[in-house]
Structures are given as C-alpha cells and as structure tokens.
Design a protein around this motif. Structure first.
Motif, PDB file in Angstrom:
ATOM      1  N   PRO A 172       0.811  -1.340  -0.091  1.00  0.00           N
ATOM      2  CA  PRO A 172      -0.013  -0.022   0.000  1.00  0.00           C
ATOM      3  C   PRO A 172       0.972   1.112  -0.060  1.00  0.00           C
ATOM      4  N   ALA A 173       0.569   2.129  -0.764  1.00  0.00           N
ATOM      5  CA  ALA A 173       1.559   3.374  -0.850  1.00  0.00           C
ATOM      6  C   ALA A 173       1.672   3.996   0.211  1.00  0.00           C
ATOM      7  N   HIS A 174       0.625   3.967   1.018  1.00  0.00           N
ATOM      8  CA  HIS A 174       0.684   4.954   2.290  1.00  0.00           C
ATOM      9  C   HIS A 174       0.746   4.000   3.533  1.00  0.00           C
ATOM     10  N   GLY A 175       0.989   2.757   3.367  1.00  0.00           N
ATOM     11  CA  GLY A 175       0.935   2.164   4.700  1.00  0.00           C
ATOM     12  C   GLY A 175       2.232   1.924   5.560  1.00  0.00           C
ATOM     13  N   SER A 176       2.236   1.206   6.430  1.00  0.00           N
ATOM     14  CA  SER A 176       3.586   1.205   7.709  1.00  0.00           C
ATOM     15  C   SER A 176       3.423   0.140   8.294  1.00  0.00           C
ATOM     16  N   SER A 177       4.465  -0.409   8.698  1.00  0.00           N
ATOM     17  CA  SER A 177       4.490  -1.652   9.793  1.00  0.00           C
ATOM     18  C   SER A 177       4.064  -2.729   8.959  1.00  0.00           C
ATOM     19  N   ALA A 178       4.744  -2.778   7.862  1.00  0.00           N
ATOM     20  CA  ALA A 178       3.863  -3.953   6.868  1.00  0.00           C
ATOM     21  C   ALA A 178       2.418  -4.297   6.682  1.00  0.00           C
ATOM     22  N   ALA A 194       0.917 -15.761  -2.318  1.00  0.00           N
ATOM     23  CA  ALA A 194       1.193 -14.389  -1.529  1.00  0.00           C
ATOM     24  C   ALA A 194       1.311 -14.468  -0.074  1.00  0.00           C
ATOM     25  N   THR A 195       2.475 -14.048   0.452  1.00  0.00           N
ATOM     26  CA  THR A 195       2.725 -14.020   1.854  1.00  0.00           C
ATOM     27  C   THR A 195       2.302 -12.829   2.376  1.00  0.00           C
ATOM     28  N   THR A 196       1.510 -12.662   3.413  1.00  0.00           N
ATOM     29  CA  THR A 196       1.190 -11.485   4.197  1.00  0.00           C
ATOM     30  C   THR A 196       0.634 -11.477   5.347  1.00  0.00           C
ATOM     31  N   SER A 197       0.494 -10.405   6.198  1.00  0.00           N
ATOM     32  CA  SER A 197      -0.159 -10.383   7.469  1.00  0.00           C
ATOM     33  C   SER A 197      -1.651 -10.112   7.358  1.00  0.00           C
ATOM     34  N   ARG A 211      -0.227 -12.560  12.695  1.00  0.00           N
ATOM     35  CA  ARG A 211       0.159 -13.930  11.898  1.00  0.00           C
ATOM     36  C   ARG A 211       0.387 -13.817  10.294  1.00  0.00           C
ATOM     37  N   VAL A 212       1.648 -14.389  10.095  1.00  0.00           N
ATOM     38  CA  VAL A 212       1.752 -14.193   8.613  1.00  0.00           C
ATOM     39  C   VAL A 212       1.206 -15.424   8.142  1.00  0.00           C
ATOM     40  N   GLY A 278       7.062 -11.338  14.012  1.00  0.00           N
ATOM     41  CA  GLY A 278       7.746 -12.685  14.467  1.00  0.00           C
ATOM     42  C   GLY A 278       9.197 -12.594  13.962  1.00  0.00           C
ATOM     43  N   GLY A 279       9.641 -11.138  13.611  1.00  0.00           N
ATOM     44  CA  GLY A 279      11.002 -10.761  13.284  1.00  0.00           C
ATOM     45  C   GLY A 279      11.664 -10.873  14.610  1.00  0.00           C
ATOM     46  N   ALA A 280      13.119 -10.888  14.665  1.00  0.00           N
ATOM     47  CA  ALA A 280      13.964 -11.087  15.550  1.00  0.00           C
ATOM     48  C   ALA A 280      15.174 -10.143  15.242  1.00  0.00           C
ATOM     49  N   ARG A 281      15.684  -9.597  16.479  1.00  0.00           N
ATOM     50  CA  ARG A 281      17.032  -9.038  16.121  1.00  0.00           C
ATOM     51  C   ARG A 281      17.918  -9.860  15.879  1.00  0.00           C
ATOM     52  N   GLY A 282      19.010  -9.637  14.822  1.00  0.00           N
ATOM     53  CA  GLY A 282      20.104 -10.409  14.664  1.00  0.00           C
ATOM     54  C   GLY A 282      21.224  -9.913  15.057  1.00  0.00           C
ATOM     55  N   ASP A 283      22.538 -10.651  14.514  1.00  0.00           N
ATOM     56  CA  ASP A 283      23.672 -10.142  15.183  1.00  0.00           C
ATOM     57  C   ASP A 283      24.523  -8.969  14.143  1.00  0.00           C
ATOM     58  N   LEU A 284      24.435  -7.816  14.810  1.00  0.00           N
ATOM     59  CA  LEU A 284      25.077  -6.856  13.950  1.00  0.00           C
ATOM     60  C   LEU A 284      26.602  -6.903  13.860  1.00  0.00           C
ATOM     61  N   ASP A 285      27.389  -7.347  14.598  1.00  0.00           N
ATOM     62  CA  ASP A 285      28.659  -7.848  14.575  1.00  0.00           C
ATOM     63  C   ASP A 285      29.002  -8.777  13.289  1.00  0.00           C
TER      64      ASP A 285
END
Length: 379
Positions: A172-178, A194-197, A211-212, A278-285
């Motif tokens: 969506p042109a004006h969407g946010s947070s997926a 199509a994968t979507t929430s 839920r995706v 369901g995303g998670a923080r990864g390893d920045l280093d």
C-alpha cells in the motif's frame, strides 16, 4: 540514556514541544532523553488536540512531530472511523495526516518556533511511490519498481509479466509496519503464492494480523489486490536477501542530522522482517563482518543510509531500511521511515558519536549542537 560525560554544557533556554500521543512510549522515551540532557521536560501537544485545531506554539520552541499511531481516537479521526486494525483507508489517513502536519508547520512558523520535521519531506516519506522516485533520482540504489498506476489484480499481473518480475513486493502506497504488504511470487503455470499478514473476512474486509499467512488461490489473491488498489499501490522487485542462521536479514539504520548513529539487524523466516510479525534482532557484529568479507566494508551500509537520508534534508531523523543482497555483496534501500527511531535500549554505533546514547538521546544531542552553532554564528 544520559548524555556523554564529555558533552559540552547545555543551553538552559532550549525548550522542546512534541506533537504526539500523551503516554505513548515514543513520547515518553523522547521526554526522558530531554530531561537526561538537563533540559526542561518537553511540552506535549496531543494529536487529538491538533486534529481539533486546539493547539499552539510559543516563540523559540523546538517542535518535534512524532507518530500519531497507537491511539484509537486519533486513528479514527485520521482514517474516518472503523476498526484501527483495518487495512483499507490508508489514502484517507494520508490526506488527513499530511494536512495536519502542514497545519502544524504553519502554526510553528507563525509562532516563531523551529520545526524538526519538514512537512514536504513527511508527505514524500509517507508515499512509497514518491519516496522511491526521489531516492532513484538521487542515485540511491533501490529495487526496480513499476511506474504505472496499478488498478487491480488483472492490471498487476499484466504489468509484472511485461516487466518480467516473477517475484515482487506489493505495498500500500501509504502503509506502515508491513500493513497490507504482499510478498508475491509466481511459479509454473497457474501457481502463485502471496505471503502477508492480511486477514480477509468472509464479507471481504481486510484486517492486519500478527500472524503471517500464505494465500495460493488466485481468486483470494486477486480479491486482496483489488481491495488494496483503491488506496494506491507501490510494487517493486523482491530482491533475494542475505541470511543469518537460515533467516532472511535486513537492516534498520537510524540517521540523525545526516549521520548514521544506530543500526539493528532484523531477521525472519518470512519475507517480512518486522519484529511484531515474528522477526527477531540479528547479530550486528556478524553483519559487519560479512560486509568486510564481501570486500565492501561497513561504510557501504552507513553510506547508503546517509545518502538516502540526505534526500530529506528538512527532517532531523529517519530510519532507513537497507536490504543486503545474497552474500552481503550489494545493498539497496527498501524504505525510508519518518518514525523509524523506535529501537529501545539500542546504543549508538562505534565511531558515530552516539556510542552511549539511544536514538532519542542522539536526536536531543544533535539539536543542542545545532543550537550552539546558531548561537555562535549570531554572536
């Protein structure tokens, strides 16, 4: 976070006003950063009052515009009623929100206040089509995108076929947070996914879900696209992403006053890396090491983020979504977010000057530097 012990003495006459939702975590964390810098607590101008026209600013105030999200009353006023989890209505939301930001800017100028968020920048940042076009014109690497309007499923299929894009993100042109985003992929004859929430009810309404899910029936996918197209769509190539531990990875890089100060890796087993899905923080280093091993260096990532932020010179802080390609060998900018600084407990990048600060403290420090330079120039 507290200011660095080496920070120069702050000016006691600096006064902030924040347009936001009282009690919201964004507003609270920014207010904490202001007080930690030795300044008076910011004056909170509630979005609900802005939308009623019952607000004003005072001479010399520094005005920060924060997100209107996470307040049902404000969302109803912007969207025009209905359930705040509904996906449809983003075009109405955009018109009312950007109109309100323009009104805030006029009120600030008339009062002799200073605005940290340019309304023209905000209008582009909240239109993915215009944002992509601005980045592309400035030479920022971005995924290839469709340029013609998309009127519905049949139109989308034909444009993707003509552009030879078997995998695409439909946003969506004006969407946010997926919200409303579809990760679309075509397989052999008659095969697509199509994968979507987005959750579609039996009566055809669309709602955001945590839920995706996957839709593989073309009639269902067509119904989703047809329902979303009325608010405007941005469609771009789905670039294969780098991975960490078998999960797709991208980066959110916060740029404050032109400098990349904070970064976080986001990983997911789905195409959407948003943490609330369901995303998670990864390893920045590990990400930094991977860019070095690919022969690019971390400066490539921060440089691209800063190049994207430079397209919005009237805005103090943006969050840039940087998409690393397979093997961390190339990068593109997926989106630039006006309110992309909500990264609790994250301190600054080494060498950024914000090593001991969170994203909000870094912004307060940047404003104080600006004020010192302004005072020096006027002396």
């Amino acid at each position: 976070m507290s200011p660095s012990p080496s920070s120069p003495t702050v000016r006691s006459d600096v006064r902030f006003a924040v347009v936001g939702n009282p009690g919201n975590r964004r507003v609270t964390m920014f207010a904490d950063a202001v007080r930690a810098a030795g300044l008076p607590a910011p004056r909170i101008v509630a979005w609900r009052d802005v939308l009623r026209g019952a607000y004003g600013f005072t001479p010399g105030e520094i005005v920060r515009v924060d997100s209107p999200g996470e307040d049902p009353e404000v969302d109803r006023a912007l969207r025009g009623g209905g359930d705040p989890t509904r996906v449809e209505g983003s075009a109405v939301w955009y018109r009312r929100f950007t109109g309100a930001v323009r009104a805030v800017a006029r009120a600030a100028v008339e009062a002799g206040a200073t605005l940290l968020d340019d309304p023209q920048d905000v209008a582009v940042l909240f239109d993915k089509r215009r944002c992509h076009a601005r980045l592309l014109a400035a030479g920022v690497p971005v995924p290839p995108a469709l340029t013609a309007p998309v009127h519905g499923w049949d139109d989308l299929r034909e444009q993707l076929r003509a552009a030879r894009l078997p995998r695409a993100f439909v946003k969506p042109a004006h969407g946010s947070s997926a919200s409303g985003v579809l990760a679309l992929e075509f397989g052999g004859p008659g095969r697509l996914r199509a994968t979507t929430s987005v959750e579609r009810t039996t009566d055809g309404r669309l709602f955001n879900s945590l839920r995706v899910r996957r839709y593989e029936d073309e009639r269902e996918v067509a119904a989703l696209v047809d329902a979303l197209a009325g608010d405007g769509l941005h469609v771009e190539r789905w670039l294969p992403k780098a991975a960490q531990h078998g999960r797709a990875a991208d980066l959110r890089v916060v740029v404050v006053d032109g400098r990349a100060t904070h970064a976080v890796v986001r990983t997911s087993r789905s195409p959407m890396t948003n943490l609330h899905l369901g995303g998670a923080r990864g390893d920045l280093d590990a990400a930094r090491a991977a860019t070095e091993a690919a022969g690019l260096g971390w400066e490539t990532v921060t440089g691209i983020a800063e190049q994207a932020a430079a397209c919005f010179p009237g805005t103090l802080c943006v969050g840039v979504d940087v998409l690393p390609g397979t093997g961390w060998r190339r990068f593109a900018v997926g989106e630039v977010n006006a309110f992309g600084d909500l990264l609790p407990r994250l301190t600054g990048l080494p060498g950024s000057g914000a090593e001991e600060q969170d994203t909000y403290a870094a912004q307060v420090a940047a404003v104080l530097r600006r004020e010192r330079h302004r005072a020096t120039a006027a002396a």
